[in-house]
Design an enzyme around this catalytic site. Structure first.
Site, PDB file in Angstrom:
ATOM      1  NE  ARG A  10      39.814  19.098  32.903  1.00  0.00           N
ATOM      2  CZ  ARG A  10      39.721  17.787  32.751  1.00  0.00           C
ATOM      3  NH1 ARG A  10      38.913  17.293  31.858  1.00  0.00           N
ATOM      4  NH2 ARG A  10      40.458  16.989  33.479  1.00  0.00           N
ATOM      5  CG  HIS A  23      40.187  46.204  47.373  1.00  0.00           C
ATOM      6  ND1 HIS A  23      40.750  45.678  46.246  1.00  0.00           N
ATOM      7  CD2 HIS A  23      38.860  46.037  47.227  1.00  0.00           C
ATOM      8  CE1 HIS A  23      39.796  45.219  45.451  1.00  0.00           C
ATOM      9  NE2 HIS A  23      38.643  45.428  46.034  1.00  0.00           N
ATOM     10  CD  GLU A  44      42.958  43.808  36.386  1.00  0.00           C
ATOM     11  OE1 GLU A  44      41.775  43.413  36.436  1.00  0.00           O
ATOM     12  OE2 GLU A  44      43.557  44.252  37.359  1.00  0.00           O
ATOM     13  CE  LYS A  99      39.216  41.591  37.084  1.00  0.00           C
ATOM     14  NZ  LYS A  99      39.707  42.774  37.831  1.00  0.00           N
ATOM     15  CE  LYS A 154      33.837  44.996  34.152  1.00  0.00           C
ATOM     16  NZ  LYS A 154      33.605  44.555  35.498  1.00  0.00           N
ATOM     17  CD  GLU A 212      32.549  49.859  41.298  1.00  0.00           C
ATOM     18  OE1 GLU A 212      33.228  50.146  40.302  1.00  0.00           O
ATOM     19  OE2 GLU A 212      32.986  49.191  42.254  1.00  0.00           O
ATOM     20  NE  ARG A 230      38.458  43.074  33.787  1.00  0.00           N
ATOM     21  CZ  ARG A 230      37.595  42.107  33.574  1.00  0.00           C
ATOM     22  NH1 ARG A 230      37.763  41.289  32.561  1.00  0.00           N
ATOM     23  NH2 ARG A 230      36.552  41.953  34.361  1.00  0.00           N
ATOM     24  CG  ASN A 238      41.300  47.264  39.300  1.00  0.00           C
ATOM     25  OD1 ASN A 238      40.187  46.734  39.340  1.00  0.00           O
ATOM     26  ND2 ASN A 238      42.356  46.661  38.801  1.00  0.00           N
ATOM     27  CG  HIS A 289      38.406  49.042  42.895  1.00  0.00           C
ATOM     28  ND1 HIS A 289      37.796  50.091  42.232  1.00  0.00           N
ATOM     29  CD2 HIS A 289      37.477  48.038  42.924  1.00  0.00           C
ATOM     30  CE1 HIS A 289      36.583  49.726  41.856  1.00  0.00           C
ATOM     31  NE2 HIS A 289      36.357  48.496  42.269  1.00  0.00           N
ATOM     32  CG  HIS A 348      33.138  46.808  46.394  1.00  0.00           C
ATOM     33  ND1 HIS A 348      34.501  46.689  46.548  1.00  0.00           N
ATOM     34  CD2 HIS A 348      32.934  47.058  45.072  1.00  0.00           C
ATOM     35  CE1 HIS A 348      35.093  46.839  45.373  1.00  0.00           C
ATOM     36  NE2 HIS A 348      34.163  47.069  44.452  1.00  0.00           N
TER      37      HIS A 348
HETATM   38  N1  GLY Z   1      35.579  45.259  38.580  1.00  0.00           N
HETATM   39  C1  GLY Z   1      36.794  45.387  37.869  1.00  0.00           C
HETATM   40  C2  GLY Z   1      36.878  44.484  36.693  1.00  0.00           C
HETATM   41  O1  GLY Z   1      35.922  43.826  36.337  1.00  0.00           O
HETATM   42  O2  GLY Z   1      37.919  44.413  36.096  1.00  0.00           O
END
Ligand code: GLY
Length: 369
Positions: A121, A253, A237, A143, A227, A185, A242, A246, A249, A267
């Protein structure tokens, strides 16, 4: 050394940026290892380049690494690798107070982070990102995920690391194409919220890409600081803050899905074209000045990347790309959220975009050689 703190209550951690951090690993992370054996997950290629540095540092501190190696590439973010890794961590006797080390790019960081999110956990982990993209984005913010047949990053968790060490020296072995993809990025942070940083990127991009230590460190520091601010405001998010990360993206994507999420289009390369498309679409909606969309296109081209979607030779139409967007994990109730621009340095989230209009826009772009 630049140190950025990700200010999450109870789970705050540092991102340290400097040359030589791997060789100093045992000192940098001294408080995070109670046991003599340190579990490290690494990409096989990265292991070949950098394992000895890490090993020497640990040995000098009386510790021994135990290695779990994965193949480079997205295919390692799989259920089978997750199972193999969690079985291995259990066999190593890792418990909730331990920290597992992730040495590699986004694939290793995402896989290891997710394994640590669910092991007993939740145990700790340390990110040692070895690509520019991982240093400025994926290693920070918690993430973690694996891919499934249904799509990329669909199974995962938010699980923050205990520490991130971004050693700028490791970028010396990174192929130029991957440096450029990571740099997309970096430009993103200027576009989404910092016009002055975008201007700095326009002027200093070539230096960053050539590996100039000062320029590289500044670019990483500014990116991580941006960030960290956003993640501290909206870790999971929910509020829309947040989601700004994106930018590029949603279009990106779709391009990755169409090209198979692989070597054909990395990417960061997809995000670069995606940001150009977001800028052009913002101009089409009358939100962004056309000359600013052209300026963004020029910044991507000057960094050596493809900016025009028509140059990819996709052989599909706009409707097909929009169909990929409908399956994006951020799509809800038939709507797809788009990050668009009011200005360079001012992104906004638009949940009212008409997908038929996006398809028509993409048809124009796909045809514009
Ligand atoms: N790469 C986008 C984020 O970490 O929210």
């Amino acid at each position: 050394m630049a140190v950025i703190n990700v200010g999450l209550a109870g789970r705050a951690y540092d991102v340290r940026i400097d040359g030589g951090l791997l060789g100093n690993f045992a000192q940098e992370a001294a408080k995070l290892f109670a046991k003599p054996v340190v579990p490290i997950v690494a990409d096989k290629t990265v292991h070949g380049h950098w394992a000895s540095k890490l090993e020497a540092s640990l040995n000098a501190a009386g510790k021994t690494p135990a290695w779990f190696l994965v193949e480079p590439g997205e295919s390692s973010k799989s259920w089978s690798q997750l199972q193999a890794l969690t079985d291995w961590l259990l066999a190593q006797g890792v418990d909730r107070n331990d920290n597992v080390v992730a040495l590699g790019g986004g694939v290793v960081g995402d896989l290891t982070g997710f394994a640590c999110a669910i092991l007993k956990r939740g145990c700790g982990f340390i990110q040692l990102p070895t690509t520019l993209l991982a240093q400025v984005d994926s290693s920070v913010g918690g993430k973690t995920a694996i891919n499934t047949g249904a799509g990329k990053n669909l199974i995962g968790a938010f699980h923050q690391p205990s520490l991130v060490l971004a050693d700028t020296d490791v970028l010396s072995t990174l192929p130029a194409r991957e440096m450029q993809a990571g740099y997309a990025e970096v430009i993103k942070y200027g576009l989404l919220g910092d016009f002055a940083f975008f201007e700095w990127c326009e002027a200093n991009g070539p230096k960053v890409l050539a590996g100039d230590t000062e320029a590289l460190t500044y670019a990483i520091e500014q990116s991580v600081a941006a960030k960290a601010r956003i993640v501290a405001e909206d870790e999971t998010e929910r509020s829309g803050r947040r989601a700004l990360l994106n930018l590029g993206h949603t279009f990106g994507h779709a391009l990755e899905a169409e090209t198979g999420f692989g070597e054909r289009l990395l990417h960061g390369e997809a995000v670069a074209i995606g940001m150009v498309l977001a800028a052009k679409y913002s101009a089409r909606l009358g939100k962004l000045e056309r000359q600013d969309a052209e300026r963004i296109t020029a910044a991507i081209k000057n960094a050596g990347m493809t900016a025009e979607v028509s140059k990819l030779g996709l052989g599909c139409d706009g409707a097909k790309l929009v169909d990929h967007m409908r399956h994006d994990k951020k799509a809800t109730g038939g709507t797809v959220p788009f990050l668009l621009l009011n200005a360079i340095g001012e992104a906004y989230l638009d949940k009212t975009v008409e997908l038929d209009d996006v398809a028509a826009f993409l048809n124009d772009e796909l045809g514009a050689a």
